[in-house]
Design an enzyme around this catalytic site. Structure first.
Site, mmCIF file in Angstrom:
data_model
loop_
_atom_site.group_PDB
_atom_site.id
_atom_site.type_symbol
_atom_site.label_atom_id
_atom_site.label_comp_id
_atom_site.label_asym_id
_atom_site.label_seq_id
_atom_site.Cartn_x
_atom_site.Cartn_y
_atom_site.Cartn_z
ATOM 1 N N HIS A 91 -2.254 -14.104 -1.242
ATOM 2 C CA HIS A 91 -1.307 -14.924 -0.472
ATOM 3 C C HIS A 91 -1.432 -14.906 0.770
ATOM 4 O O HIS A 91 -0.485 -15.658 1.581
ATOM 5 C CB HIS A 91 -0.054 -14.706 -1.211
ATOM 6 N N GLY A 116 -0.282 -13.848 4.694
ATOM 7 C CA GLY A 116 1.017 -13.736 5.280
ATOM 8 C C GLY A 116 2.202 -14.159 4.293
ATOM 9 O O GLY A 116 3.202 -13.527 3.979
ATOM 10 N N GLU A 144 9.243 6.252 -18.183
ATOM 11 C CA GLU A 144 8.961 6.538 -19.196
ATOM 12 C C GLU A 144 7.404 7.407 -19.196
ATOM 13 O O GLU A 144 6.787 7.118 -19.933
ATOM 14 C CB GLU A 144 8.656 5.392 -20.193
#
Lengths: 252, 386
Positions: free
Chosen positions: B341, B343, B366
């Site tokens: 993606h 910036g 967990e």
């Protein structure tokens, strides 16, 4: 009162439709199928009538290929009481035409004696918008089409119809055929516990031949084409340029 | 009970539709307001999502492990905050009762947990006892037929809305490490329980954790999970509960990874640079392919392990492998998603920015990756030495 709701198995509305190479129709092989959205609205309305004690049984029926039982299971999971599957084709690409569907539905209505048939106004695959009207003609029943509101008032149904430029409210005698439009309600989701319970609800399997109806196509599809792709736009530098371009194109 | 093929596919379709039409559209709002709207909680309840792993006899869906992970693949596609809301009732909050509880405890609590009318929380972690659960300091001192619980529990998921806590406390101060710990069922209204302020977390906004402070909380001996006979055996219960949870969490990681890959692919196919979509660039393609292959590998590991667990085999080592691999995998996938993606990936307008923070937790809770590594290696050595 018993409500009968016909439901159709159609290509899922989220699927990008592809036309078959030979132009004979839409490619349905390995494509996600779902209940016709308008039929889903009809099922929801029937269940609401039952919840409001205005109906006591909701029966769903689907006419098509055997896989349509998945569609019926969804309707049962939403809250319908029982289902009837009428196998009328083996090939998923064969569309059962409205008149054949209406004739089969008439036979089922004769058997089941519902007080109301609630159907989607049209199926999103072929957009015929004919089955409900044909059924009401075959039965000699009143009809209310494009319902955006429905109320049962004694032995009458009050139907608000979406017509051009506004709404029309009519009162029709029951039994009647009512076809539903998009704004009637927002259908519920088939919840996971109800999907499990739906397994135990009755689903009868019948055939078109068993009702003495020939479901083979009468119409010949000459050609199927994809919608024209939109031409690329252009970026203009100024309002003046935009206006002159629009004038050139004869748009203003 | 295993579902037939048609019912399972109908079930997964319904869940997929619910996730896409109801949950994903609310993600931004949930993150901004740090709360899941109550009407959406009700919808989640109506869908039956609180009771997926609770047996059908108690009003749940009774999914097998393979069915549960397939559901988690789908649910994991939406913000982890939603999964977290139902996560404790399906996992650590109910499994102790399902696995080791008495018939009375099951009848008393499981139906309300399955419907979501009651929210369960698992109170094991403490300020000085995280991965080293054997060093618990919370005490349960016998007083007649009751126990008096004292101590502080930390980072307890869903504690702010919990109705029922599974509290681990030391019942035998003489015993060392994990021996001498018991698991108690404690209702939230019991006098002496106070909650801390909700923790300010890095991500997973809309899901809440907080401290649970126990000050002379009086609990009958009958509230020990499995009854008084299971006194001092609470740690064994905890381990069994965590074992099942590892596969569930792993599957959620795969769901999140698949969502991140889908978002990255659609961005890469639209975003144009140097005259063409960046998806045409080989360096972008490499990232997409690596993510796809890794997510697929995790999915296969989890399905295989879940099937073997359903067949009754011991899958402890492989479940730990799944948790380690899937949580690390989704971390790498999220990192690449932000990179693809560019910036925009650093901006909150895109879901990948939020997921990048959200998935960081999977490598920690967990059982951290490091704990999984130790568990895997120890089991390897033990098997080889036997």
């Amino acid at each position: 009162m018993k409500v009968l709701v016909p439901v159709k198995r159609v290509i899922d509305y989220n699927v990008k439709v592809r036309v078959k190479a030979d132009g004979s129709g839409v490619d349905l092989a390995n494509v996600k199928m779902s209940m016709n959205p308008f039929d889903e609205i009809a099922v929801e309305e029937a269940i609401r009538l039952k919840e409001a004690d205005k109906a006591d049984e909701v029966v769903v029926v689907s006419i098509g290929v055997k896989q349509a039982q998945e569609t019926l299971r969804t309707a049962l999971a939403m809250g319908a009481d029982r289902a009837i599957l009428v196998v009328a084709a083996n090939d998923v690409h064969q569309d059962i035409e409205p008149l054949a569907v209406a004739k089969i539905l008439k036979a089922i209505v004769d058997e089941e004696q519902p007080g109301l048939v609630l159907a989607g106004k049209q199926a999103i695959d072929n957009d015929m918008n004919a089955t409900g009207q044909m059924l009401s003609a075959l039965l000699g029943w009143s009809q209310g089409t494009f319902a955006s509101e429905l109320d049962i008032d004694g032995d009458k149904a009050v139907v608000t119809r979406e017509v051009d430029g506004g709404l029309q409210t009519i009162k029709v005698n029951l039994p009647a055929v009512v076809t539903v439009d998009l704004r009637l309600n927002e259908p519920r989701y088939a919840s996971l516990p109800n999907i499990m319970k739906a397994k135990k609800k009755p689903l009868d399997e019948k055939t078109a031949a068993g009702y003495g109806v020939d479901s083979s196509p009468r119409l010949e599809v000459v050609k199927t084409t994809e919608p024209a792709t939109r031409a690329a736009g252009i970026i203009v530098g100024s309002v003046d340029e935009l206006v002159s371009k629009l004038k050139e194109a004869g748009a203003v | 009970m295993a579902l037939d093929k048609d019912t399972l596919s109908q079930f997964l379709d319904a869940l997929d539709r619910f996730v896409k039409e109801r949950l994903i559209p609310y993600e931004d709002r949930v993150a901004d307001e740090d709360v899941i709207p109550p009407m959406l909680v009700d919808e989640i309840r109506m869908m039956g999502l609180f009771g997926m792993s609770i047996p059908e006899d108690f009003g749940g869906l009774g999914l097998s492990m393979i069915e549960e992970v397939q559901a988690a693949f789908v649910l994991g596609q939406a913000s982890p905050a939603f999964r977290s809301l139902v996560g404790t009732n399906n996992g650590i909050g109910s499994q102790g009762i399902i696995i080791d509880g008495t018939d009375e405890q099951k009848a008393q609590y499981l139906p309300a947990l399955a419907s979501g009318d009651m929210i369960a929380s698992f109170a094991l972690t403490e300020p000085d006892a995280g991965s080293d659960a054997g060093s618990l300091r919370t005490t349960a001192r016998r007083d007649g037929n009751d126990f008096l619980l004292n101590g502080t529990k930390r980072y307890i998921t869903n504690a702010p809305r919990a109705d029922l806590f599974t509290v681990f406390a030391r019942t035998n101060p003489e015993a060392e490490g994990s021996a001498g710990v018991s698991a108690f069922l404690v209702e939230a209204g019991t006098p002496g329980i106070t909650l801390g302020q909700p923790d300010r977390k890095m991500g997973q906004k809309g899901s809440h954790t907080c401290d649970v402070i126990l000050d002379n909380v009086r609990v009958p001996a009958a509230n020990i999970i499995g009854g008084p006979d299971r006194l001092n055996k609470g740690f064994k219960t905890a381990m069994k509960v965590l074992d099942r949870g590892r596969l569930h969490i792993s599957a959620v990681c795969v769901g999140a990874a698949e969502r991140l890959i889908r978002d990255s692919l659609s961005y890469a196919m639209e975003r144009k640079q140097f005259g063409e979509p960046i998806a045409e660039k080989q360096l972008i393609q490499a990232m997409l392919a690596d993510s796809r292959a890794e997510a697929f590998a995790a999915r296969c590991m989890i399905e295989e392990t879940a099937r073997r667990k359903d067949a009754g085999q011991n899958v402890s080592t492989d479940a730990a492998c799944c948790k380690m691999f899937a949580s690390e995998m989704v971390g790498r996938v999220a990192d690449r998603a932000v990179q693809i993606h560019g910036g925009a990936g650093y901006m909150a307008e895109y879901a990948v920015e939020r997921f990048y923070r959200d998935v960081r937790l999977f490598r920690i809770y967990e059982g951290t990756t490091q704990i999984q590594q130790i568990l895997i290696a120890r089991n390897m050595i033990r098997t080889a030495a036997a």
